[in-house]
Write a protein that holds these residues in place. Sequence first.
Motif, PDB file in Angstrom:
ATOM      1  N   ALA A  11      30.647  13.467  40.345  1.00 52.94           N
ATOM      2  CA  ALA A  11      32.057  13.658  39.990  1.00 52.94           C
ATOM      3  C   ALA A  11      32.408  15.143  39.992  1.00 52.94           C
ATOM      4  O   ALA A  11      33.457  15.545  40.510  1.00 52.94           O
ATOM      5  N   ALA A  12      31.521  15.974  39.435  1.00 47.52           N
ATOM      6  CA  ALA A  12      31.765  17.423  39.417  1.00 47.52           C
ATOM      7  C   ALA A  12      31.760  17.985  40.833  1.00 47.52           C
ATOM      8  O   ALA A  12      32.610  18.812  41.183  1.00 47.52           O
ATOM      9  N   LEU A  13      30.831  17.538  41.663  1.00 48.21           N
ATOM     10  CA  LEU A  13      30.758  18.007  43.044  1.00 48.21           C
ATOM     11  C   LEU A  13      32.024  17.649  43.819  1.00 48.21           C
ATOM     12  O   LEU A  13      32.587  18.488  44.539  1.00 48.21           O
ATOM     13  N   LEU A  14      32.511  16.431  43.644  1.00 45.85           N
ATOM     14  CA  LEU A  14      33.747  16.023  44.316  1.00 45.85           C
ATOM     15  C   LEU A  14      34.952  16.800  43.798  1.00 45.85           C
ATOM     16  O   LEU A  14      35.860  17.143  44.558  1.00 45.85           O
ATOM     17  N   ALA A  15      34.964  17.087  42.497  1.00 43.72           N
ATOM     18  CA  ALA A  15      36.066  17.873  41.931  1.00 43.72           C
ATOM     19  C   ALA A  15      36.062  19.285  42.508  1.00 43.72           C
ATOM     20  O   ALA A  15      37.115  19.808  42.889  1.00 43.72           O
ATOM     21  N   PHE A  16      34.891  19.906  42.591  1.00 42.59           N
ATOM     22  CA  PHE A  16      34.808  21.256  43.165  1.00 42.59           C
ATOM     23  C   PHE A  16      35.142  21.244  44.655  1.00 42.59           C
ATOM     24  O   PHE A  16      35.760  22.178  45.163  1.00 42.59           O
ATOM     25  N   ALA A  17      34.749  20.175  45.348  1.00 46.41           N
ATOM     26  CA  ALA A  17      35.085  20.063  46.769  1.00 46.41           C
ATOM     27  C   ALA A  17      36.598  19.954  46.951  1.00 46.41           C
ATOM     28  O   ALA A  17      37.163  20.543  47.882  1.00 46.41           O
ATOM     29  N   GLY A  27      41.750  15.127  44.798  1.00 50.75           N
ATOM     30  CA  GLY A  27      41.628  13.939  43.970  1.00 50.75           C
ATOM     31  C   GLY A  27      40.512  12.987  44.330  1.00 50.75           C
ATOM     32  O   GLY A  27      40.493  11.861  43.826  1.00 50.75           O
ATOM     33  N   LEU A  28      39.577  13.405  45.167  1.00 51.21           N
ATOM     34  CA  LEU A  28      38.484  12.507  45.531  1.00 51.21           C
ATOM     35  C   LEU A  28      37.688  12.076  44.305  1.00 51.21           C
ATOM     36  O   LEU A  28      37.249  10.935  44.208  1.00 51.21           O
ATOM     37  N   HIS A  29      37.519  13.004  43.364  1.00 47.09           N
ATOM     38  CA  HIS A  29      36.769  12.681  42.151  1.00 47.09           C
ATOM     39  C   HIS A  29      37.491  11.626  41.316  1.00 47.09           C
ATOM     40  O   HIS A  29      36.858  10.822  40.638  1.00 47.09           O
ATOM     41  N   LYS A  30      38.808  11.591  41.380  1.00 46.25           N
ATOM     42  CA  LYS A  30      39.565  10.589  40.629  1.00 46.25           C
ATOM     43  C   LYS A  30      39.329   9.189  41.205  1.00 46.25           C
ATOM     44  O   LYS A  30      39.177   8.220  40.462  1.00 46.25           O
ATOM     45  N   PRO A  36      42.437   5.437  40.422  1.00 46.83           N
ATOM     46  CA  PRO A  36      43.180   5.561  41.682  1.00 46.83           C
ATOM     47  C   PRO A  36      44.608   6.084  41.509  1.00 46.83           C
ATOM     48  O   PRO A  36      45.117   6.762  42.399  1.00 46.83           O
ATOM     49  N   VAL A  37      45.231   5.794  40.391  1.00 46.14           N
ATOM     50  CA  VAL A  37      46.598   6.282  40.188  1.00 46.14           C
ATOM     51  C   VAL A  37      46.594   7.814  40.147  1.00 46.14           C
ATOM     52  O   VAL A  37      47.423   8.465  40.795  1.00 46.14           O
ATOM     53  N   TRP A  38      45.641   8.382  39.391  1.00 43.89           N
ATOM     54  CA  TRP A  38      45.540   9.843  39.350  1.00 43.89           C
ATOM     55  C   TRP A  38      45.141  10.401  40.711  1.00 43.89           C
ATOM     56  O   TRP A  38      45.594  11.483  41.104  1.00 43.89           O
TER      57      TRP A  38
END
Length: 132
Positions: A11-17, A27-30, A36-38
């Motif tokens: 989740a952290a890696l996707l947020a940083f990406a 929003g990939l981490h969301k 999915p709404v976020w």
Amino acid sequence: MLSKPRSRKVAALLAFASAANPMPVSGLHKFYLRQPVWGIVYLLLAWTQIPKVASAIEGVWYLIQDSEEFDLKFNGGVSAEGEAILRSETVDPARVGAIAEAVRHLDELRADGLISEYEFEQKRRQLLDRIA
């Protein structure tokens, strides 16, 4: 794959990406964390810097968060190893009894037509949240 617990590091890696990506994809981490709404909100705002800043902050938050806290919030209390996480807090039986009595009283008020079903449900949830 959808039923597997989510990893805090992924989740952290996707947020940083999402924060570092020059393309307007955020929003990939969301989506990964089953929000999915976020994720859609982040995609709609991708032309601004708001999702990038929010993603960077969330990436840091995921990393500094205790893994137990992450699992409680995003995995429904199941750790990445599939074990249930039990809260170490003890519940006072007298407090539970008082809350149960208050819910019974609310139910009587509802049955007498003094409060609506909606009001009953709101108050009941507030009382039950005090137990946890």
